[in-house]
Design an enzyme around this catalytic site. Structure first.
Site, mmCIF file in Angstrom:
data_model
loop_
_atom_site.group_PDB
_atom_site.id
_atom_site.type_symbol
_atom_site.label_atom_id
_atom_site.label_comp_id
_atom_site.label_asym_id
_atom_site.label_seq_id
_atom_site.Cartn_x
_atom_site.Cartn_y
_atom_site.Cartn_z
ATOM 1 N N THR A 220 0.835 -1.200 0.000
ATOM 2 C CA THR A 220 0.000 0.000 0.000
ATOM 3 C C THR A 220 0.866 1.244 0.000
ATOM 4 O O THR A 220 1.957 1.250 0.564
ATOM 5 C CB THR A 220 -0.895 0.061 1.264
ATOM 6 N N GLU A 272 -4.259 4.360 3.476
ATOM 7 C CA GLU A 272 -3.360 3.480 2.722
ATOM 8 C C GLU A 272 -4.064 2.982 1.477
ATOM 9 O O GLU A 272 -5.136 2.405 1.564
ATOM 10 C CB GLU A 272 -3.012 2.246 3.539
HETATM 11 N N1 RBF Z 1 -6.641 -3.210 8.883
HETATM 12 C C1 RBF Z 1 -7.448 -3.612 9.867
HETATM 13 O O1 RBF Z 1 -7.055 -3.666 11.012
HETATM 14 N N2 RBF Z 1 -8.745 -3.982 9.611
HETATM 15 C C2 RBF Z 1 -9.265 -3.964 8.361
HETATM 16 O O2 RBF Z 1 -10.438 -4.300 8.189
HETATM 17 C C3 RBF Z 1 -8.421 -3.564 7.286
HETATM 18 N N3 RBF Z 1 -8.872 -3.549 6.007
HETATM 19 C C4 RBF Z 1 -8.048 -3.153 4.991
HETATM 20 C C5 RBF Z 1 -8.502 -3.171 3.674
HETATM 21 C C6 RBF Z 1 -7.677 -2.783 2.621
HETATM 22 C C7 RBF Z 1 -8.197 -2.813 1.221
HETATM 23 C C8 RBF Z 1 -6.343 -2.368 2.888
HETATM 24 C C9 RBF Z 1 -5.421 -1.957 1.788
HETATM 25 C C10 RBF Z 1 -5.893 -2.365 4.193
HETATM 26 C C11 RBF Z 1 -6.722 -2.748 5.262
HETATM 27 N N4 RBF Z 1 -6.283 -2.757 6.581
HETATM 28 C C12 RBF Z 1 -7.092 -3.174 7.600
HETATM 29 C C13 RBF Z 1 -4.986 -2.146 6.902
HETATM 30 C C14 RBF Z 1 -3.873 -3.117 6.974
HETATM 31 O O3 RBF Z 1 -3.824 -3.579 8.284
HETATM 32 C C15 RBF Z 1 -2.637 -2.309 6.642
HETATM 33 O O4 RBF Z 1 -2.654 -1.995 5.285
HETATM 34 C C16 RBF Z 1 -1.376 -3.041 6.969
HETATM 35 O O5 RBF Z 1 -1.308 -3.223 8.330
HETATM 36 C C17 RBF Z 1 -0.165 -2.265 6.526
HETATM 37 O O6 RBF Z 1 0.053 -1.162 7.332
HETATM 38 MG MG MG Z 2 2.028 0.739 3.137
#
Ligand code: RBF
Ligand code: MG
Length: 324
Positions: A220, A272
Site C-alpha cells: 500500500t 493506505e
Molecule cells: N486493517 C485492519 O485492522 N482492519 C481492516 O479491516 C483492514 N482492512 C483493509 C482493507 C484494505 C483494502 C487495505 C489496503 C488495508 C486494510 N487494513 C485493515 C490495513 C492493513 O492492516 C494495513 O494496510 C497493513 O497493516 C499495513 O500497514
Molecule cells: Mg504501506
C-alpha cells in the site's frame, strides 16, 4: 434429533465493526477499541440512526457463510435472529431470519451473550457460547454448569463441531481456509458497496510500517494526512473504500483503508491505498491524486491473520470491479 440451529446475527454479520467505525467517526479521539464494543455493544447503541443507515454495507464474518452452507448440507437449518430482524431481512435475503422463541427444544442456539446462554441452559436448551473475542468466563461456566451441554467456541474453525451428534467429520481442515479461495464468497456475499459523492485530494506518499507488502502481500501507498485532508475525510466512516488514483499522471484503480487498523491496534489514523498495477519502485515522496468513489465496509478486527488477509482479498476483488 436436531434439525434447527438458531444463530445470533452478530456471529454471522460483522455488526460491531460498524458500530466501532461509527463511534470513531463521531469522536476520533475516543480511546476505544473494538474489543470494548464487542464486549458490551448495548452500552454504545445510542448511535442507532447511523447504524441503520449503513446496515446495507455489513459483510459476513469470514468463515460464517461456509458454516451456514455446511449446516444445510447436514440437514440442519440455520436460522438467524436479531433485535433488528425487521430491518435486516431486507438487506440480507440470503439468510433465513426468524425470531428465536424458547418453545423449540430440539435446537442448538449459538449466541455470544453469557446471560442469554445461561437462561437457555436453565430451560434445557443446547447452547453454544460463541464468544468470538474473549473466553475469560470459561471457568465460571464450567463451575456452574458442570455436566450440562455447553460448548465454547472461539472461531468457526476451532469450534468442536464433531462433538455434535449430527457431524460425521470435522468440517474445517486448515486447508479449507486458504486465502485465495474466497472468490465465490466475495462475489456472492461481499458484493455490496455504497456509491459516494466523490472526494478528491492529492497527498504525498510517505513511509508506512512496512507491513503491507512484506507481511500481508498487499503493498500500500501510505498517504500524508494534512489538516486539509483530515477535514475532507472526517465525514467518512473508518473503513475500506475504492477509488481512482493518478500517480505521475498515470491512472490506476485503487482500494484503500482509512482508519485505525484495529487488527494491529494502530491508534493514529492512516490512509493506505493499494493500487491495481505492477510496481518496481516505492514512490516515496511522490504525489498521489485520489478520488474516493465507493464505500465497501467498515474496518474490522479479525480472529486470525488469515482472516484479515482473506477480508482484504475480498475487498480487492470487489474494488477491481468497481474502479478498473
Ligand atoms: N486493517 C485492519 O485492522 N482492519 C481492516 O479491516 C483492514 N482492512 C483493509 C482493507 C484494505 C483494502 C487495505 C489496503 C488495508 C486494510 N487494513 C485493515 C490495513 C492493513 O492492516 C494495513 O494496510 C497493513 O497493516 C499495513 O500497514
Ligand atoms: Mg504501506
Amino acid at each position: 434429533m436436531i434439525s434447527k440451529c438458531y444463530i445470533n446475527c452478530e456471529i454471522i454479520l460483522d455488526f460491531n465493526s460498524l458500530l466501532f467505525s461509527i463511534l470513531k467517526k463521531q469522536n476520533p479521539d475516543l480511546n476505544l477499541n473494538l474489543n470494548d464494543v464487542q464486549e458490551n455493544p448495548k452500552k454504545y447503541l445510542e448511535t442507532q440512526e447511523l447504524l441503520l443507515q449503513n446496515l446495507c454495507i455489513l459483510k459476513p464474518q469470514i468463515g460464517a457463510i461456509e458454516t451456514l452452507q455446511f449446516l444445510e448440507s447436514q440437514n440442519i437449518q440455520p436460522i438467524i435472529y436479531s433485535e433488528y430482524t425487521q430491518i435486516l431481512q431486507q438487506h440480507f435475503p440470503y439468510l433465513k431470519w426468524q425470531e428465536f422463541t424458547d418453545q423449540d427444544k430440539n435446537v442448538i442456539v449459538i449466541d455470544p451473550r453469557l446471560d442469554f446462554c445461561e437462561q437457555l441452559l436453565k430451560k434445557q436448551i443446547q447452547v453454544v457460547l460463541f464468544k468470538n473475542y474473549k473466553l475469560k468466563d470459561k471457568d465460571y461456566w464450567n463451575q456452574i454448569l458442570q455436566n450440562k451441554q455447553i460448548l465454547f467456541a472461539e472461531s468457526w474453525e476451532t469450534f468442536p463441531w464433531q462433538d455434535f451428534k449430527f457431524v460425521t467429520q470435522p468440517i474445517f481442515s486448515p486447508d479449507q481456509f486458504k486465502v485465495n479461495e474466497c472468490e465465490n464468497a466475495a462475489t456472492k456475499y461481499w458484493n455490496t458497496y455504497l456509491k459516494l459523492n466523490p472526494i478528491e485530494f492529492t497527498s504525498q506518499i510517505i513511509h508506512g510500517r512496512n507491513r503491507g507488502g512484506t507481511m500481508l502481500g498487499i503493498p500500500t501507498a501510505n498517504l500524508l494526512i494534512s489538516e486539509e485532508i483530515q477535514q475532507q475525510t472526517k465525514n467518512l466512516l473508518p473503513g475500506v473504500y475504492a477509488g481512482i488514483t493518478y500517480l505521475e499522471n498515470v491512472k490506476y484503480g485503487g482500494v484503500l483503508s482509512i482508519g485505525y487498523n484495529p487488527y494491529f491496534l494502530d491508534t493514529p489514523q492512516t490512509i493506505e491505498v493499494h493500487l491495481y498495477g505492477e510496481f518496481q519502485e516505492d514512490f516515496y515522496g511522490a504525489n498521489l491524486r485520489l478520488i474516493i468513489t465507493h464505500f465497501l465496509r467498515p474496518e474490522s478486527d479479525f480472529r486470525t491473520f488469515d482472516h484479515l488477509i482473506k477480508a482484504i482479498s475480498n475487498d480487492k476483488i470487489i474494488g477491481r470491479k468497481l474502479v478498473c
